[in-house]
Design a protein around this motif. Structure first.
Motif, PDB file in Angstrom:
ATOM      1  N   TRP A   1       0.857  -1.183   0.000  1.00 32.37           N
ATOM      2  CA  TRP A   1       0.000   0.000   0.000  1.00 32.37           C
ATOM      3  C   TRP A   1       0.888   1.225   0.000  1.00 32.37           C
ATOM      4  O   TRP A   1       1.905   1.286   0.695  1.00 32.37           O
ATOM      5  CB  TRP A   1      -0.887   0.035   1.252  1.00 32.37           C
ATOM      6  CG  TRP A   1      -1.695  -1.192   1.465  1.00 32.37           C
ATOM      7  CD1 TRP A   1      -2.993  -1.409   1.110  1.00 32.37           C
ATOM      8  CD2 TRP A   1      -1.264  -2.409   2.098  1.00 32.37           C
ATOM      9  NE1 TRP A   1      -3.401  -2.663   1.472  1.00 32.37           N
ATOM     10  CE2 TRP A   1      -2.359  -3.296   2.081  1.00 32.37           C
ATOM     11  CE3 TRP A   1      -0.061  -2.828   2.680  1.00 32.37           C
ATOM     12  CZ2 TRP A   1      -2.282  -4.577   2.622  1.00 32.37           C
ATOM     13  CZ3 TRP A   1       0.013  -4.101   3.208  1.00 32.37           C
ATOM     14  CH2 TRP A   1      -1.079  -4.963   3.178  1.00 32.37           C
TER      15      TRP A   1
ATOM     16  N   SER B   1      -4.532   4.915   1.621  1.00 34.69           N
ATOM     17  CA  SER B   1      -4.471   3.617   0.936  1.00 34.69           C
ATOM     18  C   SER B   1      -4.450   2.454   1.915  1.00 34.69           C
ATOM     19  O   SER B   1      -5.162   1.458   1.731  1.00 34.69           O
ATOM     20  CB  SER B   1      -3.236   3.556   0.032  1.00 34.69           C
ATOM     21  OG  SER B   1      -3.305   4.505  -0.995  1.00 34.69           O
TER      22      SER B   1
ATOM     23  N   GLY C   1      -4.622  -1.415  -2.489  1.00 37.00           N
ATOM     24  CA  GLY C   1      -3.233  -1.732  -2.762  1.00 37.00           C
ATOM     25  C   GLY C   1      -3.070  -2.814  -3.801  1.00 37.00           C
ATOM     26  O   GLY C   1      -3.976  -3.077  -4.602  1.00 37.00           O
TER      27      GLY C   1
END
Length: 289
Positions: free
Chosen positions: A234, A240, A246
């Motif tokens: 990620w 994220s 990811g």
């Protein structure tokens, strides 16, 4: 009663010194895998340090602050081979011999060869490069071309090493950060990713060419089937990690006999962004003895 088993972890630490400051040693002592493959050590061998309870086979390479791979094993390996000691034979890989990207060991306590790879990240082909539309400077596809040459050469080298293990009566396992996500289940937003390095059609075709029921098997996909994840990388930026947006670029590819002994796979994702050891998380597989 559970059957005896052993665990293998693949972990891109994104700098072993930084990972240790964030708690890598506590993670290693707590999880205690039997074999650990490390990528992106990114420091001189004198600064890699010790790993209590393990023998460390290391190739840090010759580029300061870049690359570096290692394998941690419970017993001293029966043999260690790295490109620094034995340069690769396949055409296209010679330039990488001193870069610290590949190491393999024959385990002393199991009939098994484990290889650890940190594959070049690459870039976009010239046809996909647009002014102002890239995270990096336009290079006319130079990084992409270098990666594709590496992929072609490594496929031949991998075949050679896999067959050498088979002739010696050993199972073979390739682990590491391959910087390629293979299927749409390995990327959260896979549609736009088709025009990003690491998920280009030609990279995915190369990955497919490594796999077959008689050669190597993607253990994660074998155990998880056609379901999203597990992800292993990620971005440090934004949300994220918290939103689990990811990629899975970290892999374990096993010879058929070993793949049949795979029981469970998981990604040791930290509980919060603040607790992260790296921008990757360890990919761990448990195998029956």
């Amino acid at each position: 009663m559970m059957s005896p088993s052993f665990t293998v972890a693949s972990f891109n630490v994104n700098g072993i010194r930084a990972a240790r400051r964030r708690g890598f040693d506590a993670w290693l002592a707590d999880r205690s895998p039997d074999v650990v493959g490390l990528q992106e050590l990114r420091c001189p061998v004198s600064e890699v340090g010790e790993f209590p309870g393990y023998t460390a086979s290391i190739d840090v390479g010759s580029i300061p602050g870049r690359n570096g791979v290692g394998l941690l094993t419970r017993s001293e390996p029966a043999a260690v081979r790295s490109w620094a000691l034995t340069p690769p034979k396949a055409r296209g890989l010679g330039a990488y011999a001193s870069h610290g990207r590949y190491i393999e060991v024959d385990l002393a306590d199991r009939r098994m060869t484990v290889a650890c790879l940190y594959l070049p990240k690459g870039g976009l082909p010239a046809r996909l490069q647009r002014p102002g539309g890239m995270r990096e400077e336009m290079d006319g596809g130079a990084k992409y071309d270098r990666k594709m040459r590496f992929l072609a050469g490594f496929a031949r080298e991998l075949d050679r090493n896999r067959l050498a293990a088979a002739r010696a009566g050993r199972e073979f396992l390739l682990i590491g950060d391959l910087n390629v996500a293979h299927t749409p289940y390995d990327v959260t937003n896979w549609r736009p990713a088709r025009k990003m390095e690491g998920f280009l059609p030609e990279e995915r075709d190369w990955f497919s060419s490594l796999l077959s029921p008689r050669r190597l098997i993607d253990v994660v996909r074998m155990l998880r089937g056609d379901e999203p994840g597990p992800l292993t990388w990620w971005s440090w930026a934004g949300q994220s990690f918290a939103k689990d947006v990811g990629w899975r670029v970290d892999h374990q590819l096993a010879s058929p006999g070993l793949a049949r002994r795979a029981e469970e796979v998981w990604v040791d994702k930290e509980s919060s962004a603040e607790a992260r050891l790296s921008d990757h998380a360890p990919l761990i597989v448990r195998y029956r003895e």
